[in-house]
Motif scaffolding. Structure first.
Motif, PDB file in Angstrom:
ATOM      1  N   ARG A  50     -41.960 -28.534  -8.729  1.00 23.26           N
ATOM      2  CA  ARG A  50     -40.735 -29.500  -8.107  1.00 23.26           C
ATOM      3  C   ARG A  50     -39.556 -28.349  -7.941  1.00 23.26           C
ATOM      4  N   GLU A  51     -40.490 -27.171  -9.213  1.00 27.94           N
ATOM      5  CA  GLU A  51     -39.321 -26.096  -9.676  1.00 27.94           C
ATOM      6  C   GLU A  51     -39.661 -24.943  -8.609  1.00 27.94           C
ATOM      7  N   TYR A  52     -41.313 -24.902  -7.419  1.00 29.50           N
ATOM      8  CA  TYR A  52     -41.400 -24.128  -6.605  1.00 29.50           C
ATOM      9  C   TYR A  52     -40.811 -23.810  -5.387  1.00 29.50           C
ATOM     10  N   LYS A  53     -40.002 -23.534  -5.088  1.00 32.30           N
ATOM     11  CA  LYS A  53     -39.222 -22.951  -3.263  1.00 32.30           C
ATOM     12  C   LYS A  53     -38.279 -24.107  -3.572  1.00 32.30           C
ATOM     13  N   LYS A  54     -38.065 -24.910  -4.627  1.00 23.48           N
ATOM     14  CA  LYS A  54     -37.567 -26.330  -4.247  1.00 23.48           C
ATOM     15  C   LYS A  54     -35.629 -26.447  -3.371  1.00 23.48           C
ATOM     16  N   ASP A  55     -35.073 -24.591  -3.337  1.00 26.40           N
ATOM     17  CA  ASP A  55     -34.644 -24.876  -1.846  1.00 26.40           C
ATOM     18  C   ASP A  55     -35.118 -25.038  -0.034  1.00 26.40           C
ATOM     19  N   GLU A  58     -38.254 -31.006   0.255  1.00 22.14           N
ATOM     20  CA  GLU A  58     -37.785 -32.087  -0.333  1.00 22.14           C
ATOM     21  C   GLU A  58     -38.363 -32.754  -0.798  1.00 22.14           C
ATOM     22  N   LEU A  59     -39.377 -32.626  -2.547  1.00 15.66           N
ATOM     23  CA  LEU A  59     -40.122 -33.437  -2.801  1.00 15.66           C
ATOM     24  C   LEU A  59     -40.799 -34.976  -3.483  1.00 15.66           C
ATOM     25  N   GLU A  61     -42.173 -37.730  -5.450  1.00 17.24           N
ATOM     26  CA  GLU A  61     -43.164 -37.483  -6.552  1.00 17.24           C
ATOM     27  C   GLU A  61     -43.542 -39.162  -6.105  1.00 17.24           C
ATOM     28  N   ASP A 198     -30.776 -37.861  -2.252  1.00 16.88           N
ATOM     29  CA  ASP A 198     -31.926 -37.361  -2.475  1.00 16.88           C
ATOM     30  C   ASP A 198     -33.002 -38.066  -1.869  1.00 16.88           C
TER      31      ASP A 198
END
Length: 286
Positions: A50-55, A58-59, A61, A198
């Motif tokens: 979630r926090e990795y290159k989040k820009d 779109e993950l 889950e 989202d």
């Protein structure tokens, strides 16, 4: 708004070869910016990704519930789902557990050969209520079209025509770096009001309302009752044809603009010159 999503992928959090970060980098390098992390029976990779290159992406889950009798992919999962208390007669419980989390769940590679590849790969679970199934993976890129995917297409089509609101999906079933361009792809066919939503909301709405296209290339667009099929760049348009399936039978068309009856369940398919399905969409009965 047409958005590509890759819905079936694995990392070394389960049996894949890539780390979660290598998976994300591989997809973004190939301009795939919405994808699922669907490792077998674990959600361990979701929080750090979630926090990795989040820009940059779109993950979605997700998790692939990997039972001894078949696999179920769950998207928009919130926490791990127990799966090892079921038998071949009570799989509906797993769909219930997914829906209790406001997740969506579907059947993965239903006709994939089992032995000697591994127990549980073929879907041998009895679904008692198909209203609980949100989607069926009609194409798994690890499987043969003739031996596996063609049967999945047929199962999905029969259920839609019976009145079940089940969307089609495709899956790379990615475990290592593989071809991501010349393959079947899944697109969410949403209107522009969803642009700022989202990915979980977009996917949920598209799956539940039949706004999903599986295609190797042709685009099937539906506006009210009018259908148009475009984008035959790699296929010779004159060698393709369309079939429209309803409870009243099958119509074969060579015209790529036509009307449908929104009052009945409909499956629209595009075929190549060898009769292979190269695109499909469902229209759920209103």
């Amino acid at each position: 708004m047409i958005k590509r999503v890759e819905l079936h992928n694995h990392t070394n959090e389960s049996d894949g070869k890539l780390s979660i970060y290598e998976l994300a980098d591989y997809f973004t390098e190939n301009e795939i910016t919405a994808f699922a992390l669907s490792d077998h029976n674990t959600t361990s990779g979701i929080a750090p990704l979630r926090e990795y290159k989040k820009d940059k992406f779109e993950l979605i889950e997700s998790c692939e519930l990997t039972t001894y009798y078949g696999h179920i992919v769950v998207h928009n999962i919130k926490e791990n789902i127990p799966w090892d208390d079921i038998n071949t007669e009570n799989v509906d419980v797993l769909f219930d557990r997914a829906h209790a989390q406001n997740a969506i769940a579907g059947i993965a590679h239903p006709f994939c050969p089992a032995k000697p590849l591994g127990n549980g790969i073929r879907f041998e679970l009895k679904v008692n209520d198909y209203k609980k199934v949100d989607f069926i993976e009609v194409v798994n890129m690890c499987c043969s079209y003739e031996l596996v995917n063609s049967k999945a297409f047929a199962l999905w089509e029969d259920l839609v025509i019976e009145g079940y609101r089940i969307s089609p999906t495709s899956g790379l079933d990615l475990h290592v770096k593989a071809e991501v361009s010349n393959i079947y792809k899944t697109y969410l066919m949403l209107d522009d009001t969803f642009k700022n939503k989202d990915i979980a909301t977009q996917l949920d709405f598209a799956i539940k309302n039949g706004l999903v296209l599986v295609t190797r290339e042709p685009i099937i667009e539906i506006n009210d009752s009018k259908v148009s099929v475009t984008n035959f760049d790699k296929y010779k348009e004159r060698e393709c044809y369309v079939t429209v399936v309803t409870k009243n039978g099958v119509k074969k068309l060579t015209d790529y603009k036509f009307d449908i009856n929104l009052g009945e369940a409909t499956v629209i398919k595009v075929h190549d010159k060898n009769d292979k399905i190269i695109a499909c969409r469902a229209v759920f009965r209103k």
